[in-house]
Write an enzyme that holds these catalytic residues in place. Structure first.
Site, PDB file in Angstrom:
ATOM      1  N   SER A 224       0.860  -1.190   0.000  1.00  0.00           N
ATOM      2  CA  SER A 224       0.000   0.000   0.000  1.00  0.00           C
ATOM      3  C   SER A 224       0.891   1.233   0.000  1.00  0.00           C
ATOM      4  O   SER A 224       1.773   1.350  -0.855  1.00  0.00           O
ATOM      5  CB  SER A 224      -0.932  -0.061   1.214  1.00  0.00           C
ATOM      6  OG  SER A 224      -1.807   1.029   1.222  1.00  0.00           O
TER       7      SER A 224
ATOM      8  N   HIS B 279      -2.837  -1.102  -3.195  1.00  0.00           N
ATOM      9  CA  HIS B 279      -3.953  -0.182  -2.963  1.00  0.00           C
ATOM     10  C   HIS B 279      -3.784   1.021  -3.881  1.00  0.00           C
ATOM     11  O   HIS B 279      -2.691   1.560  -4.006  1.00  0.00           O
ATOM     12  CB  HIS B 279      -3.977   0.273  -1.503  1.00  0.00           C
ATOM     13  CG  HIS B 279      -4.403  -0.812  -0.563  1.00  0.00           C
ATOM     14  ND1 HIS B 279      -4.188  -0.774   0.785  1.00  0.00           N
ATOM     15  CD2 HIS B 279      -5.041  -1.992  -0.796  1.00  0.00           C
ATOM     16  CE1 HIS B 279      -4.678  -1.865   1.346  1.00  0.00           C
ATOM     17  NE2 HIS B 279      -5.183  -2.618   0.404  1.00  0.00           N
TER      18      HIS B 279
ATOM     19  N   ASP C  75      -4.769  -4.611   5.667  1.00  0.00           N
ATOM     20  CA  ASP C  75      -5.123  -5.463   4.538  1.00  0.00           C
ATOM     21  C   ASP C  75      -3.863  -6.162   4.023  1.00  0.00           C
ATOM     22  O   ASP C  75      -2.836  -5.521   3.817  1.00  0.00           O
ATOM     23  CB  ASP C  75      -5.753  -4.611   3.424  1.00  0.00           C
ATOM     24  CG  ASP C  75      -6.315  -5.464   2.303  1.00  0.00           C
ATOM     25  OD1 ASP C  75      -6.805  -6.573   2.579  1.00  0.00           O
ATOM     26  OD2 ASP C  75      -6.257  -5.012   1.143  1.00  0.00           O
TER      27      ASP C  75
END
Lengths: 191, 268
Positions: free
Chosen positions: A17, A44, A137
């Site tokens: 991310s 992401h 995540d």
């Protein structure tokens, strides 16, 4: 460094991310051009921006980076980048499926989903790599990779822009390796 | 504890769904079925696969199942460039004509609300008949209410801004006591069909069909069947829009050509 757990791998999956674009870009710029495994990358990204990331990664990559269509076959030596606003799953028949199902950890694509599906499909014949990132995540997905005996690599938190994602993974299990970006490149090039 | 069905469980569930709901899920992608059944079980608080099958056989949970099984559209004006292309390249062809548009697999209000706003912008709302098909009465009833989901409202507003229209979001949507609803007059020419598009098409053939991101849950066999079914109801020179990461099946590539490749709009 042990790379002998599996004699060959069916796929490499990388998740990241915040701060991960530059790491992935660096990995792809230094990976050997004849790298034989498919690399599936789930980062992401902004939902509404469809272009830019793919082109950015392709600028320096030694391997072709594509944003797959649903049902595309997964081929060795190619990099598959999860499209914006779609979850990406690895299917049993070595194809990619995309989905617009609900967000997971506020994310679509969800790194957990990509790791988990790859773990179910590839089992011990995969390498999961989790990079810098600002939310959790990916941690549960990497845990699935670990449970299926896939090879797990966590970016060394001291080398991360934001260490939430790798630290979340480290709280769940002990990975096979904790490596710097240079270490990850070295690992991949020795496969 | 969440119930995640095994492949064997799925083999038990699918014939029951076909028998009771006339819903053919045999040719949905297997991994999707596992995820979606787990999601539905969680939403409906299902404790076991056996109890789920029993409830479906009794006729309970049927519409609740259909409601949750369907994957909702993510937001309004998803892929703003698609809606700009529809507005600027496709709709101008129909300025002087009555227009039929079909949404074969209505999943939520997002796609329909986006469409009626674009039609209103182009002064086509009065001359357009819209058909929306769904096997779920609950989905239709929810859509008819015209309420927007709060969790997707902000991203929908952002998408609307990216359309760069002369109007504002508030021209079409009103907020009352925490609920944002579409101007109900925009649904005047919308006809809902409470049937699966596999079983019943619209009353008139369509000029434009919006079928975005529905076939990603099918295997190739079902995708082919869905395309065959839908193409039957599209007028010559009409348009089919699919998701930007979907492809038309090889069997049907000769029946339509890419009108806009980036937005996956095909012309028949």
């Amino acid at each position: 460094m042990s790379t002998s757990r599996a004699k060959y791998y069916k796929g490499i999956v990388i998740g990241g991310s915040a701060g991960s674009f530059s790491i992935v870009s660096k990995i792809l710029a230094h990976i050997k051009p004849d790298f034989k495994y498919p690399i599936i990358v789930c980062l992401h990204r902004l939902k509404h921006i469809r272009s830019g990331l793919l082109e950015g990664l392709n600028l320096k990559s030694n391997l072709q980076v594509v944003e797959p269509f649903d049902k595309d076959s997964i081929e060795g030596g190619k990099v598959y980048l999860a499209p914006s606003n779609y979850h990406l799953f690895v299917e049993y028949d070595s194809t990619i499926s995309l989905s617009t199902e609900e967000v997971n950890n506020h994310s679509r694509p969800s790194i957990d989903y990509t790791f988990s599906s790859a773990a179910t499909t590839y089992r011990e014949k995969m390498v999961g790599i989790i990079l810098t990132g600002a939310n959790r995540d990916g941690a549960m997905g990497m845990f699935e990779v670990h449970k299926k005996n896939g090879y797990t690599i966590v970016q060394d938190p001291v080398t991360c822009d934001v260490d939430t994602m790798p630290k979340s993974a480290l709280q769940l299990f002990t990975p096979d390796e904790v490596l710097s970006p240079e270490g990850i490149i070295d690992f991949l090039n020795k496969l | 504890m969440a119930v995640v069905p095994s492949l064997n469980d799925i083999r038990l569930i699918t014939p029951v769904l076909e028998d009771i709901l006339k819903l053919d899920v045999y040719n949905y992608a297997l991994s999707f079925l596992r995820r979606r059944f787990a999601y539905v079980f969680n939403q409906l608080n299902v404790k076991s696969v056996d109890s789920f099958i029993e409830e479906i056989r009794k006729g309970n949970l049927v519409d609740d199942f259909l409601f949750h099984f369907q994957v909702s559209d993510t937001e309004m004006f998803r892929d703003p460039s698609f809606w700009r292309t529809l507005k600027n390249k496709v709709l101008p062809r129909y300025n002087a004509e009555n227009l039929n548009i079909w949404i074969p697999d209505l999943a939520s209000s997002h796609e329909l609300c986006s469409l009626v706003v674009i039609l209103k912008e182009d002064n086509l709302i009065e001359s357009t008949q819209i058909y929306c098909s769904s096997p779920s009465l609950k989905i239709i009833e929810e859509v008819q209410k015209g309420c927007m989901l709060t969790k997707t409202l902000e991203v929908s507003k952002q998408n609307f801004k990216r359309l760069e229209l002369q109007t504002s979001f508030e021209d079409y949507f009103v907020s009352e006591v925490g609920i944002t609803k579409i101007d109900s007059s925009l649904f005047k020419n919308v006809k809902f069909i409470n049937k699966s598009f596999f079983h019943q098409g619209p009353e008139e053939n369509a000029d434009i069909v919006l079928f975005r991101n529905r076939m990603i849950y099918y295997n190739s066999k079902l995708q082919n069947k869905a395309e065959d079914e839908i193409l039957k109801y599209i007028k010559k020179d009409g348009f089919l829009a699919i998701g930007i990461k979907e492809r038309i099946c090889n069997n049907n590539v000769d029946l339509c050509h890419a009108y806009d490749h980036n937005e996956q709009i095909y012309q028949v």
